[in-house]
Write an enzyme that holds these catalytic residues in place. Sequence first.
Site, PDB file in Angstrom:
ATOM      1  N   ARG A 102       1.759  11.902  -9.770  1.00  0.00           N
ATOM      2  CA  ARG A 102       2.191  10.521  -9.483  1.00  0.00           C
ATOM      3  C   ARG A 102       3.611  10.248  -9.969  1.00  0.00           C
ATOM      4  NH1 ARG A 102      -2.331   7.595  -7.795  1.00  0.00           N
ATOM      5  NH2 ARG A 102      -4.299   8.094  -8.806  1.00  0.00           N
ATOM      6  N   ASP A 116      -3.592   5.997   6.326  1.00  0.00           N
ATOM      7  CA  ASP A 116      -4.013   7.285   6.885  1.00  0.00           C
ATOM      8  C   ASP A 116      -4.973   6.979   8.046  1.00  0.00           C
ATOM      9  OD1 ASP A 116      -4.475  10.051   7.053  1.00  0.00           O
ATOM     10  OD2 ASP A 116      -5.944  10.045   5.463  1.00  0.00           O
ATOM     11  N   GLU A 169       0.850  -1.198   0.000  1.00  0.00           N
ATOM     12  CA  GLU A 169       0.000   0.000   0.000  1.00  0.00           C
ATOM     13  C   GLU A 169       0.886   1.249   0.000  1.00  0.00           C
ATOM     14  OE1 GLU A 169      -2.450   1.625  -0.642  1.00  0.00           O
ATOM     15  OE2 GLU A 169      -4.032   1.409   0.848  1.00  0.00           O
ATOM     16  N   ASP A 170       0.371   2.346  -0.527  1.00  0.00           N
ATOM     17  CA  ASP A 170       1.146   3.588  -0.532  1.00  0.00           C
ATOM     18  C   ASP A 170       1.167   4.249   0.836  1.00  0.00           C
ATOM     19  OD1 ASP A 170      -1.547   4.271  -0.611  1.00  0.00           O
ATOM     20  OD2 ASP A 170      -1.400   5.546  -2.388  1.00  0.00           O
ATOM     21  N   PHE A 218      -0.981  16.350   3.508  1.00  0.00           N
ATOM     22  CA  PHE A 218      -1.376  15.642   2.299  1.00  0.00           C
ATOM     23  C   PHE A 218      -0.170  15.563   1.379  1.00  0.00           C
ATOM     24  CE2 PHE A 218      -3.268  14.885  -1.824  1.00  0.00           C
ATOM     25  CZ  PHE A 218      -4.170  13.883  -1.508  1.00  0.00           C
TER      26      PHE A 218
HETATM   27  P1  5GP Z   1      -7.215   5.559   4.703  1.00  0.00           P
HETATM   28  O1  5GP Z   1      -8.319   4.632   4.337  1.00  0.00           O
HETATM   29  O2  5GP Z   1      -6.112   4.907   5.478  1.00  0.00           O
HETATM   30  O3  5GP Z   1      -7.753   6.787   5.402  1.00  0.00           O
HETATM   31  O4  5GP Z   1      -6.640   6.140   3.371  1.00  0.00           O
HETATM   32  C1  5GP Z   1      -5.808   5.391   2.571  1.00  0.00           C
HETATM   33  C2  5GP Z   1      -5.817   5.890   1.148  1.00  0.00           C
HETATM   34  O5  5GP Z   1      -6.097   7.284   1.075  1.00  0.00           O
HETATM   35  C3  5GP Z   1      -4.445   5.719   0.555  1.00  0.00           C
HETATM   36  O6  5GP Z   1      -4.322   4.475  -0.084  1.00  0.00           O
HETATM   37  C4  5GP Z   1      -4.345   6.879  -0.403  1.00  0.00           C
HETATM   38  O7  5GP Z   1      -4.881   6.518  -1.652  1.00  0.00           O
HETATM   39  C5  5GP Z   1      -5.231   7.946   0.209  1.00  0.00           C
HETATM   40  N1  5GP Z   1      -4.452   8.923   0.989  1.00  0.00           N
HETATM   41  C6  5GP Z   1      -4.386   9.054   2.330  1.00  0.00           C
HETATM   42  N2  5GP Z   1      -3.573  10.067   2.697  1.00  0.00           N
HETATM   43  C7  5GP Z   1      -3.092  10.572   1.548  1.00  0.00           C
HETATM   44  C8  5GP Z   1      -2.160  11.635   1.248  1.00  0.00           C
HETATM   45  O8  5GP Z   1      -1.595  12.333   2.098  1.00  0.00           O
HETATM   46  N3  5GP Z   1      -1.920  11.842  -0.080  1.00  0.00           N
HETATM   47  C9  5GP Z   1      -2.502  11.128  -1.079  1.00  0.00           C
HETATM   48  N4  5GP Z   1      -2.174  11.432  -2.321  1.00  0.00           N
HETATM   49  N5  5GP Z   1      -3.366  10.121  -0.830  1.00  0.00           N
HETATM   50  C10 5GP Z   1      -3.654   9.851   0.460  1.00  0.00           C
END
Ligand code: 5GP
Length: 176
Positions: free
Chosen positions: A164, A102, A98-99, A151
Amino acid sequence: METLAPEVLISEEDIALRIEALGNAITEEFQGQEVTIICVLKGAFMFCSDLMKKINLPVKLDFVALSSYGDGTASSGTVKMEMDLSDSIKDKNVIVVEDIVDTGLTIQTLKQTLEARGPKTIKLASLLFKPSRNKHPVNIDYLGFEIQDKFVIGYGLDYAGRYRELPYIGVLNAGN
Ligand code: 5GP
């Protein structure tokens, strides 16, 4: 189209060094076994590609696409599977790549879905983690970097579909 100037948060060199360490850790943990990498599209594609090159094991690759953000910078609160795996993960050593974690909702939802399919093991590799935002606890087995609540874009991560391609992790600052 509006273009904001990104500021470097984590350099290309630091990313490469950290990924090498993660690849070594995975290689050591799964010695003599095959692993199935599941790349979470789209954001993890660059991390996944570089990480795979540092894993010295037989590796299979599959993809899953999830969405929770739309075009904004805040999660919509629901996770949709846009594209499922093409192969079974039954009895496989799965590593979800995963990237960023959050709130943790995306990865928690995905892990539950994949666990129900009977893998032998399931581990998580995430390039980034924002501890201050975490609401849904998940164990990150292979973590790149902890970051503050900003972000971020670049190295696979987008803002409204852009940035990207940047080779580093950056933050967008309006007005510079
Ligand atoms: P979560 O479900 O953990 O809140 O969010 C995960 C997904 O939200 C990540 O896979 C990503 O796609 C997106 N995301 C969360 N924080 C960021 C951020 O700071 N930048 C970007 N570009 N995407 C984010």
